[in-house]
Scaffold this motif. Structure first.
Motif, PDB file in Angstrom:
ATOM      1  N   LYS A  76       0.814  -1.213   0.000  1.00  0.00           N
ATOM      2  CA  LYS A  76       0.000   0.000   0.000  1.00  0.00           C
ATOM      3  C   LYS A  76       0.850   1.266   0.000  1.00  0.00           C
ATOM      4  O   LYS A  76       0.364   2.348  -0.364  1.00  0.00           O
ATOM      5  CB  LYS A  76      -0.934   0.012   1.207  1.00  0.00           C
ATOM      6  N   HIS A  77       2.129   1.141   0.408  1.00  0.00           N
ATOM      7  CA  HIS A  77       3.008   2.301   0.411  1.00  0.00           C
ATOM      8  C   HIS A  77       3.719   2.491  -0.933  1.00  0.00           C
ATOM      9  O   HIS A  77       4.396   3.495  -1.133  1.00  0.00           O
ATOM     10  CB  HIS A  77       4.054   2.168   1.515  1.00  0.00           C
ATOM     11  N   PRO A 129       9.943   8.108  -2.889  1.00  0.00           N
ATOM     12  CA  PRO A 129       9.990   7.051  -1.870  1.00  0.00           C
ATOM     13  C   PRO A 129      11.421   6.687  -1.500  1.00  0.00           C
ATOM     14  O   PRO A 129      12.348   6.848  -2.300  1.00  0.00           O
ATOM     15  CB  PRO A 129       9.277   5.873  -2.548  1.00  0.00           C
ATOM     16  N   GLN A 171       2.152   2.404  -4.049  1.00  0.00           N
ATOM     17  CA  GLN A 171       1.326   3.009  -5.086  1.00  0.00           C
ATOM     18  C   GLN A 171       0.537   4.215  -4.575  1.00  0.00           C
ATOM     19  O   GLN A 171      -0.578   4.468  -5.028  1.00  0.00           O
ATOM     20  CB  GLN A 171       0.346   1.947  -5.638  1.00  0.00           C
ATOM     21  N   ARG A 172       1.072   4.927  -3.624  1.00  0.00           N
ATOM     22  CA  ARG A 172       0.377   6.080  -3.073  1.00  0.00           C
ATOM     23  C   ARG A 172       0.334   7.224  -4.090  1.00  0.00           C
ATOM     24  O   ARG A 172       1.357   7.621  -4.653  1.00  0.00           O
ATOM     25  CB  ARG A 172       1.058   6.549  -1.790  1.00  0.00           C
ATOM     26  N   GLU A 173      -0.872   7.767  -4.313  1.00  0.00           N
ATOM     27  CA  GLU A 173      -1.032   8.856  -5.263  1.00  0.00           C
ATOM     28  C   GLU A 173      -0.818  10.220  -4.623  1.00  0.00           C
ATOM     29  O   GLU A 173      -0.607  11.208  -5.328  1.00  0.00           O
ATOM     30  CB  GLU A 173      -2.439   8.788  -5.889  1.00  0.00           C
ATOM     31  N   ASP A 174      -0.897  10.270  -3.285  1.00  0.00           N
ATOM     32  CA  ASP A 174      -0.726  11.547  -2.597  1.00  0.00           C
ATOM     33  C   ASP A 174       0.716  11.784  -2.157  1.00  0.00           C
ATOM     34  O   ASP A 174       0.975  12.653  -1.334  1.00  0.00           O
ATOM     35  CB  ASP A 174      -1.653  11.609  -1.387  1.00  0.00           C
ATOM     36  N   ARG A 175       1.629  11.001  -2.700  1.00  0.00           N
ATOM     37  CA  ARG A 175       3.030  11.134  -2.298  1.00  0.00           C
ATOM     38  C   ARG A 175       3.603  12.467  -2.770  1.00  0.00           C
ATOM     39  O   ARG A 175       3.442  12.857  -3.925  1.00  0.00           O
ATOM     40  CB  ARG A 175       3.856   9.981  -2.864  1.00  0.00           C
ATOM     41  N   LYS A 176       4.256  13.177  -1.867  1.00  0.00           N
ATOM     42  CA  LYS A 176       4.851  14.466  -2.193  1.00  0.00           C
ATOM     43  C   LYS A 176       6.370  14.389  -2.321  1.00  0.00           C
ATOM     44  O   LYS A 176       6.999  15.320  -2.818  1.00  0.00           O
ATOM     45  CB  LYS A 176       4.488  15.493  -1.117  1.00  0.00           C
TER      46      LYS A 176
END
Length: 389
Positions: free
Chosen positions: A158-159, A169, A161-166
Motif C-alpha cells: 500500500k506504500h 519514496p 502506489q500512493r497517489e498523494d506522495r509528495k
C-alpha cells in the motif's frame, strides 16, 4: 549425522523437562552438498519457526563418528555475560553450532552477541517478535524474542502506489531475508539460550569499510560524546566536529556514526525523563540550546509555575521562565509530570539544574504549594524563595 538433544541437556541439568518448550532436538545433515539444520520441538511454537528446516552455514561439517558418542552438553556451553566478554570470542570464526551452544545472562547480552556476530559479516540486525509470560503475577515478562536481519520482510504494497506522495519514496531495502535467531529464557537458571537459528542470507553483505554505518552498528560512544561536547563549548558547529572525527579516524566511513547521530545525541542530552513501574513514562523535562543560553544570561531569577488540568492528559505542566533585559518573558524549559509529589518536583529541579550545567538561581518564584517549596529548598538551598501573587 550428528544429533544434539537440547532436551536431554535440560534433563541432565534440572532433572525434569518442565521447560516451556519441552524436549527439543537439533540435527545437522548433508543434502546435495549443503548442510541443513532442523530443530524439532515437543510443543508447537507460535512464531511459525518450529519444525522447519533451517539452512545454516556450510561450515557446519561434522564428523559422523561423533553421532554415537555421548556429548557433554554442559561442558560445551559457552556463557556470555555482556559485551565485556566479547574480547575472548573470535567472532570471525564462529559457526552456527557455536552460536547454538551459547547462553546469555540477559536478553540485551543475547542481542549484542548476535549483533556483533552479524557485524563481522557485514549485516545489520533488528529486534522482531516478542513472547510475554501470561502467568498470574508475572504478566508482561519477556520469555523469548526473535532478532532478524534488517532486510527481513518486504515493504507493504500500500506504500508503493500512493497517489498523494509528495516526496520520492525511500529506496527499498527489505528483500525477504530469512536469517534470524530466537532466544528463550530458561526459568530454572535464569539464562537465555538459543532455541532456533537460521543463518541463510539472500542478499550481498556490506563491504568491510561500510560495516560501521549500518543502523544497528552506529553509535556515539560516551568518550565521543564528551569530545563532541568539548568542541561545542569551544564554538565549533556540528558539521565541523564531524569532519574532525573523520580526519582522526581516516575517513567518513570509519567514524562509526553519521552526522545525524551527533544531532540525535545532542538532542537526547536535552531531554530528561523518568520511568515508572512497567517502563511507563512518568516524568518528562525538555529544553533546547536557546533556553540554556537564555538561562545562562538571565537565570538569576527563576519563575517556577505549575498548572494542572489544562492539557489533554490532565497532568501538571511546569514552565520555567524568566525575564530578559527588554522585560520580555523567556522560557528556560518545560516539563510534564505524572503527579505533584515532592519526589517528582525534586527530580525535575535536579534535571533542570543538570541541563543548565549546575548554575544556581539567586531567587526562585513559585506558588504557595508546600511540595514545591520543599523541593526548591532541597535543590536550590541558597536561593531566595518568593511566592507569586
Amino acid at each position: 549425522m550428528a544429533v544434539h538433544d537440547g532436551g536431554e541437556r535440560g534433563i541432565e541439568r534440572h532433572g525434569s523437562t518442565d521447560r516451556d518448550l519441552a524436549v527439543s532436538r537439533f540435527t545437522i545433515r548433508e543434502e546435495n552438498g549443503s548442510h541443513r539444520a532442523t530443530r524439532f520441538t515437543g510443543e508447537d511454537a507460535d512464531d511459525g519457526m518450529s519444525g522447519k528446516t533451517l539452512p545454516v552455514e556450510k561450515a557446519e561439517v561434522m564428523d559422523s563418528s561423533a553421532a554415537d558418542a555421548d556429548i557433554d552438553a554442559e561442558a560445551a556451553v559457552r556463557i556470555v555475560d555482556g559485551i565485556g566478554y566479547f574480547g575472548a570470542i573470535e567472532f570471525s570464526t564462529l559457526t552456527a553450532k557455536d552460536v547454538l551452544t551459547t547462553e546469555f545472562t540477559s536478553l540485551q547480552g543475547a542481542y549484542d552477541y548476535y549483533n556483533e556476530y552479524d557485524r563481522i559479516k557485514g549485516i545489520s540486525v533488528r529486534r522482531s517478535k516478542v513472547g510475554h509470560r501470561t502467568k498470574q503475577g508475572a504478566e508482561g515478562e519477556i520469555i523469548w524474542q526473535i532478532f532478524v536481519c534488517s532486510r527481513e520482510g518486504e515493504r507493504d504494497g500500500k506504500h508503493m502506489q500512493r497517489e498523494d506522495r509528495k516526496m520520492d519514496p525511500q529506496p527499498i531495502t527489505r528483500c525477504g531475508c530469512e536469517a534470524r535467531i530466537k532466544v528463550h529464557v530458561d526459568d530454572a537458571i535464569r539464562r537465555w539460550f538459543v532455541e532456533q537459528l537460521c543463518d541463510n542470507h539472500n542478499h550481498p553483505m556490506l563491504d568491510a569499510r561500510f560495516k560501521g554505518l549500518s543502523r544497528s552498528h552506529r553509535a556515539v560512544k560516551e568518550g565521543d560524546l564528551h569530545q563532541i561536547n568539548s568542541m561545542r563549548k569551544s564554538g565549533l558547529r556540528v558539521p565541523t566536529i564531524f569532519r574532525a572525527f573523520a580526519n582522526q579516524s581516516g575517513g567518513f566511513e570509519t567514524v562509526g556514526f553519521e552526522i545525524k547521530d551527533i544531532y540525535n545525541a545532542i538532542e537526547k542530552q536535552r531531554r530528561k525523563y523518568s520511568l515508572a513501574v512497567g517502563k511507563r513514562l512518568e516524568n518528562l523535562f525538555w529544553c533546547d540550546g536557546t533556553s540554556c543560553y537564555d538561562y545562562s544570561v538571565f537565570g538569576d531569577v527563576l519563575g517556577f509555575d505549575a498548572t494542572y488540568g489544562h492539557n489533554k492528559y490532565k497532568c501538571p505542566l511546569v514552565i520555567f521562565s524568566g525575564v530578559d533585559h527588554h522585560i520580555r518573558t523567556v522560557v528556560f524549559g518545560c516539563a510534564i509530570l505524572s503527579n505533584e509529589s515532592e519526589g517528582s518536583y525534586v527530580w525535575l529541579l535536579w534535571s533542570f539544574l543538570e541541563a543548565m550545567k549546575g548554575k544556581q538561581s539567586k531567587s526562585a518564584i513559585t506558588d504557595g504549594d508546600l511540595t514545591i517549596k520543599s523541593a526548591v529548598s532541597t535543590v536550590f538551598p541558597g536561593a531566595h524563595h518568593r511566592l507569586c501573587s
